[in-house]
Design a protein around this motif. Structure first.
Motif, PDB file in Angstrom:
ATOM      1  N   ASP A 194      -0.717 -10.696 -11.165  1.00 40.59           N
ATOM      2  CA  ASP A 194       0.026 -11.506 -10.199  1.00 40.59           C
ATOM      3  C   ASP A 194      -0.244 -11.069  -8.774  1.00 40.59           C
ATOM      4  OD1 ASP A 194       1.364  -9.124 -11.009  1.00 40.59           O
ATOM      5  OD2 ASP A 194       3.230  -9.828 -10.137  1.00 40.59           O
ATOM      6  N   LEU A 195      -0.857  -9.893  -8.590  1.00 37.12           N
ATOM      7  CA  LEU A 195      -1.138  -9.388  -7.243  1.00 37.12           C
ATOM      8  C   LEU A 195      -2.608  -9.539  -6.861  1.00 37.12           C
ATOM      9  CD1 LEU A 195       1.208  -6.286  -7.344  1.00 37.12           C
ATOM     10  CD2 LEU A 195       1.492  -8.338  -5.952  1.00 37.12           C
ATOM     11  N   ILE A 196      -3.335 -10.377  -7.605  1.00 36.07           N
ATOM     12  CA  ILE A 196      -4.735 -10.645  -7.235  1.00 36.07           C
ATOM     13  C   ILE A 196      -4.803 -11.346  -5.880  1.00 36.07           C
ATOM     14  CG2 ILE A 196      -6.720 -12.119  -7.772  1.00 36.07           C
ATOM     15  CD1 ILE A 196      -6.382 -11.412 -10.692  1.00 36.07           C
ATOM     16  N   GLU A 197      -3.944 -12.339  -5.669  1.00 38.15           N
ATOM     17  CA  GLU A 197      -4.057 -13.180  -4.468  1.00 38.15           C
ATOM     18  C   GLU A 197      -3.979 -12.394  -3.155  1.00 38.15           C
ATOM     19  OE1 GLU A 197      -1.058 -16.250  -2.803  1.00 38.15           O
ATOM     20  OE2 GLU A 197      -2.434 -17.405  -4.048  1.00 38.15           O
ATOM     21  N   PRO A 198      -3.023 -11.467  -2.990  1.00 43.70           N
ATOM     22  CA  PRO A 198      -2.964 -10.751  -1.702  1.00 43.70           C
ATOM     23  C   PRO A 198      -4.010  -9.653  -1.528  1.00 43.70           C
ATOM     24  CG  PRO A 198      -1.194 -10.007  -3.132  1.00 43.70           C
ATOM     25  CD  PRO A 198      -1.858 -11.150  -3.844  1.00 43.70           C
ATOM     26  N   THR A 199      -4.862  -9.436  -2.524  1.00 40.73           N
ATOM     27  CA  THR A 199      -5.826  -8.332  -2.436  1.00 40.73           C
ATOM     28  C   THR A 199      -6.771  -8.498  -1.252  1.00 40.73           C
ATOM     29  OG1 THR A 199      -5.694  -7.975  -4.826  1.00 40.73           O
ATOM     30  CG2 THR A 199      -7.602  -7.047  -3.688  1.00 40.73           C
ATOM     31  N   GLY A 200      -7.190  -9.715  -0.983  1.00 42.13           N
ATOM     32  CA  GLY A 200      -8.098  -9.934   0.145  1.00 42.13           C
ATOM     33  C   GLY A 200      -7.479  -9.514   1.464  1.00 42.13           C
ATOM     34  N   ARG A 201      -6.205  -9.790   1.637  1.00 43.96           N
ATOM     35  CA  ARG A 201      -5.523  -9.384   2.867  1.00 43.96           C
ATOM     36  C   ARG A 201      -5.442  -7.863   2.954  1.00 43.96           C
ATOM     37  NH1 ARG A 201      -0.626 -13.908   3.343  1.00 43.96           N
ATOM     38  NH2 ARG A 201      -2.019 -15.602   3.998  1.00 43.96           N
ATOM     39  N   GLN A 202      -5.220  -7.230   1.835  1.00 42.80           N
ATOM     40  CA  GLN A 202      -5.148  -5.774   1.844  1.00 42.80           C
ATOM     41  C   GLN A 202      -6.514  -5.150   2.164  1.00 42.80           C
ATOM     42  OE1 GLN A 202      -3.182  -4.821  -1.899  1.00 42.80           O
ATOM     43  NE2 GLN A 202      -1.627  -6.362  -1.438  1.00 42.80           N
ATOM     44  N   ILE A 203      -7.563  -5.738   1.642  1.00 48.48           N
ATOM     45  CA  ILE A 203      -8.908  -5.251   1.974  1.00 48.48           C
ATOM     46  C   ILE A 203      -9.185  -5.421   3.466  1.00 48.48           C
ATOM     47  CG2 ILE A 203     -11.379  -5.666   1.620  1.00 48.48           C
ATOM     48  CD1 ILE A 203     -10.682  -6.411  -1.294  1.00 48.48           C
ATOM     49  N   SER A 204      -8.738  -6.535   4.042  1.00 45.65           N
ATOM     50  CA  SER A 204      -8.945  -6.738   5.485  1.00 45.65           C
ATOM     51  C   SER A 204      -8.221  -5.671   6.294  1.00 45.65           C
ATOM     52  CB  SER A 204      -8.492  -8.139   5.899  1.00 45.65           C
ATOM     53  OG  SER A 204      -7.078  -8.271   5.858  1.00 45.65           O
ATOM     54  N   LEU A 205      -7.077  -5.194   5.808  1.00 49.43           N
ATOM     55  CA  LEU A 205      -6.364  -4.120   6.498  1.00 49.43           C
ATOM     56  C   LEU A 205      -7.133  -2.808   6.414  1.00 49.43           C
ATOM     57  CD1 LEU A 205      -2.700  -4.934   5.436  1.00 49.43           C
ATOM     58  CD2 LEU A 205      -3.618  -5.037   7.746  1.00 49.43           C
ATOM     59  N   TYR A 206      -7.687  -2.499   5.246  1.00 51.29           N
ATOM     60  CA  TYR A 206      -8.526  -1.293   5.137  1.00 51.29           C
ATOM     61  C   TYR A 206      -9.659  -1.336   6.148  1.00 51.29           C
ATOM     62  CZ  TYR A 206      -6.492   0.577   0.809  1.00 51.29           C
ATOM     63  OH  TYR A 206      -5.655   1.138  -0.122  1.00 51.29           O
ATOM     64  N   ARG A 207     -10.291  -2.488   6.270  1.00 47.52           N
ATOM     65  CA  ARG A 207     -11.431  -2.607   7.184  1.00 47.52           C
ATOM     66  C   ARG A 207     -10.993  -2.492   8.640  1.00 47.52           C
ATOM     67  NH1 ARG A 207     -14.763  -7.470   3.972  1.00 47.52           N
ATOM     68  NH2 ARG A 207     -15.177  -6.180   2.121  1.00 47.52           N
ATOM     69  N   LEU A 208      -9.869  -3.113   8.978  1.00 46.29           N
ATOM     70  CA  LEU A 208      -9.370  -3.006  10.346  1.00 46.29           C
ATOM     71  C   LEU A 208      -9.018  -1.556  10.683  1.00 46.29           C
ATOM     72  CD1 LEU A 208      -8.519  -4.428  12.957  1.00 46.29           C
ATOM     73  CD2 LEU A 208      -6.284  -4.834  11.906  1.00 46.29           C
ATOM     74  N   LEU A 209      -8.477  -0.837   9.703  1.00 44.68           N
ATOM     75  CA  LEU A 209      -8.109   0.565   9.893  1.00 44.68           C
ATOM     76  C   LEU A 209      -9.299   1.508   9.754  1.00 44.68           C
ATOM     77  CD1 LEU A 209      -4.815   0.407   7.821  1.00 44.68           C
ATOM     78  CD2 LEU A 209      -4.957   0.830  10.289  1.00 44.68           C
ATOM     79  N   GLN A 210     -10.473   0.941   9.461  1.00 47.65           N
ATOM     80  CA  GLN A 210     -11.708   1.711   9.292  1.00 47.65           C
ATOM     81  C   GLN A 210     -11.530   2.819   8.247  1.00 47.65           C
ATOM     82  OE1 GLN A 210     -12.693   2.858  13.382  1.00 47.65           O
ATOM     83  NE2 GLN A 210     -13.868   0.979  13.639  1.00 47.65           N
ATOM     84  N   HIS A 211     -10.912   2.438   7.149  1.00 47.88           N
ATOM     85  CA  HIS A 211     -10.680   3.380   6.053  1.00 47.88           C
ATOM     86  C   HIS A 211     -11.469   2.906   4.835  1.00 47.88           C
ATOM     87  CE1 HIS A 211      -8.608   5.644   2.892  1.00 47.88           C
ATOM     88  NE2 HIS A 211      -8.197   6.438   3.848  1.00 47.88           N
ATOM     89  N   PRO A 212     -12.045   3.835   4.063  1.00 47.39           N
ATOM     90  CA  PRO A 212     -12.776   3.425   2.856  1.00 47.39           C
ATOM     91  C   PRO A 212     -11.893   2.596   1.930  1.00 47.39           C
ATOM     92  CG  PRO A 212     -13.179   5.753   3.346  1.00 47.39           C
ATOM     93  CD  PRO A 212     -12.100   5.298   4.286  1.00 47.39           C
ATOM     94  N   GLU A 213     -12.463   1.536   1.411  1.00 47.43           N
ATOM     95  CA  GLU A 213     -11.707   0.667   0.522  1.00 47.43           C
ATOM     96  C   GLU A 213     -11.557   1.302  -0.860  1.00 47.43           C
ATOM     97  OE1 GLU A 213     -13.644  -3.181   0.619  1.00 47.43           O
ATOM     98  OE2 GLU A 213     -14.038  -2.894   2.754  1.00 47.43           O
ATOM     99  N   VAL A 214     -10.488   0.936  -1.537  1.00 50.86           N
ATOM    100  CA  VAL A 214     -10.253   1.405  -2.894  1.00 50.86           C
ATOM    101  C   VAL A 214     -10.872   0.405  -3.868  1.00 50.86           C
ATOM    102  CG1 VAL A 214      -8.125   2.554  -2.223  1.00 50.86           C
ATOM    103  CG2 VAL A 214      -8.037   0.199  -3.070  1.00 50.86           C
ATOM    104  N   SER A 215     -10.907   0.751  -5.148  1.00 54.84           N
ATOM    105  CA  SER A 215     -11.328  -0.200  -6.175  1.00 54.84           C
ATOM    106  C   SER A 215     -10.090  -0.800  -6.830  1.00 54.84           C
ATOM    107  CB  SER A 215     -12.229   0.483  -7.203  1.00 54.84           C
ATOM    108  OG  SER A 215     -11.603   1.622  -7.753  1.00 54.84           O
ATOM    109  N   TYR A 216     -10.296  -1.922  -7.528  1.00 56.90           N
ATOM    110  CA  TYR A 216      -9.170  -2.674  -8.075  1.00 56.90           C
ATOM    111  C   TYR A 216      -9.382  -2.996  -9.548  1.00 56.90           C
ATOM    112  CZ  TYR A 216      -7.627  -3.376  -3.269  1.00 56.90           C
ATOM    113  OH  TYR A 216      -7.201  -3.161  -1.984  1.00 56.90           O
ATOM    114  N   LEU A 217      -8.272  -2.952 -10.276  1.00 57.64           N
ATOM    115  CA  LEU A 217      -8.238  -3.349 -11.680  1.00 57.64           C
ATOM    116  C   LEU A 217      -6.917  -4.069 -11.909  1.00 57.64           C
ATOM    117  CD1 LEU A 217      -9.111  -3.312 -14.669  1.00 57.64           C
ATOM    118  CD2 LEU A 217      -8.213  -0.983 -14.815  1.00 57.64           C
ATOM    119  N   HIS A 218      -6.984  -5.370 -12.153  1.00 59.07           N
ATOM    120  CA  HIS A 218      -5.774  -6.169 -12.338  1.00 59.07           C
ATOM    121  C   HIS A 218      -5.575  -6.464 -13.819  1.00 59.07           C
ATOM    122  CE1 HIS A 218      -6.313  -6.827  -7.968  1.00 59.07           C
ATOM    123  NE2 HIS A 218      -4.996  -6.910  -7.985  1.00 59.07           N
TER     124      HIS A 218
END
Length: 294
Positions: A194-218
């Motif tokens: 159910d949390l697949i949809e907001p994942t893209g927004r969370q990835i955009s925050l990682y990129r804006l914060l210049q932090h390495p992205e995590v991996s995902y398993l839904h």
């Protein structure tokens, strides 16, 4: 302990009620994914929305995890104790004009087609009775999920400037979860589909914060025969703290495992050790929902 190349996962329930079978699936899946890699498993209480919380639910959730043998590492983080960190980041983005105040209502957005069209982006609205939106300049249109492969995000959703601080003064989930995962050093997020949809927004925050992205398993969701997700809002029954083994083994079966019948006679520690030893992502059902008969 050095976290270099060290797996750190987490389970992050909201204290809006007791743990139900759907919550157990998310907890167990994240736990086994971490333990199968000799990693750490943390617990975070997402007490971000007081109107939806149930008194005593946070402690009850922790006691339930203990009753099921799901022992976490370190101390429990509470989002209610992290407001200063969220506000500091929001103010930084406002100062740098990477975020802005917005006074648009849900009704206005619905009339505009359902996605926020950027109405207030250049209007310099005042803070009173406003939400704060983040400017999305590089939309995330897809990401990779370890179970489902490449997930495509609809363009209008990917391009939408999204809320990070609500009009009612509460902090938005997407902001809090990313800042907390960074603070806790999380390397992979295992959670319900159910949390697949907001994942893209969370990835955009990682990129804006210049932090390495995590991996995902839904993980697949447990749903009722009418298609409703098992949830506290839908009054899903609490799992039994006094007799945890049946639900634990049922959750393993739900997650594509084949626990032998004689595990019922084993201790919780031995059941979970068996689970970690036999856990493989490729055995998970490649679906977003599975119907349960309740």
């Amino acid at each position: 302990m050095s976290t270099e190349n060290h797996y750190i996962g987490r389970f992050a329930p909201s204290p809006s009620g007791p743990l139900h079978f759907g919550s157990l699936i998310a907890a167990l899946g994240s736990y086994l994914q971490a333990r199968s890699q000799q990693g750490s498993w943390l617990v975070r209480m997402e007490d971000l929305d007081p109107p939806r919380e149930m008194p005593g639910a946070a402690d009850d959730i922790l006691r339930t995890l203990e009753a099921y043998g799901l022992k976490w590492d370190g101390t429990v983080m509470y989002q209610s104790q992290r407001h200063d960190a969220y506000l500091a980041q929001i103010n930084d983005w406002l100062r740098n004009q990477e975020a802005y105040y917005c006074q648009c209502t849900r009704k206005q957005i619905k009339l505009a087609g359902g996605y926020y069209p950027g109405t207030c982006r250049e209007l310099n609205q005042h803070a009173t009775n406003s939400a704060v939106r983040l400017k999305v300049t590089t939309p995330v249109t897809h990401f990779y999920d370890k179970l489902h492969g490449q997930i495509e995000i609809p363009g209008p959703l990917a391009r939408e400037d999204f809320i990070i601080h609500r009009r009612d003064g509460l902090f938005a989930y997407n902001l809090a979860v990313v800042l907390d995962d960074i603070e806790q050093g999380i390397t992979e997020i295992v959670r319900g589909a159910d949390l697949i949809e907001p994942t893209g927004r969370q990835i955009s925050l990682y990129r804006l914060l210049q932090h390495p992205e995590v991996s995902y398993l839904h993980l697949p969701l447990a749903v009722t025969d009418n298609g409703s997700k098992l949830s506290k809002q839908n009054h899903a029954p609490a799992i039994d703290k006094a007799n945890p083994k049946p639900a634990l083994l049922q959750a393993m079966t739900f997650l594509g495992m084949n626990p032998p019948a004689d595990l019922m006679a084993c201790s919780l520690d031995d059941i979970l050790k068996w689970g970690a030893q036999h856990w493989h992502v490729d055995q998970l059902p490649k679906t977003t929902a599975i119907t349960l008969a309740f």
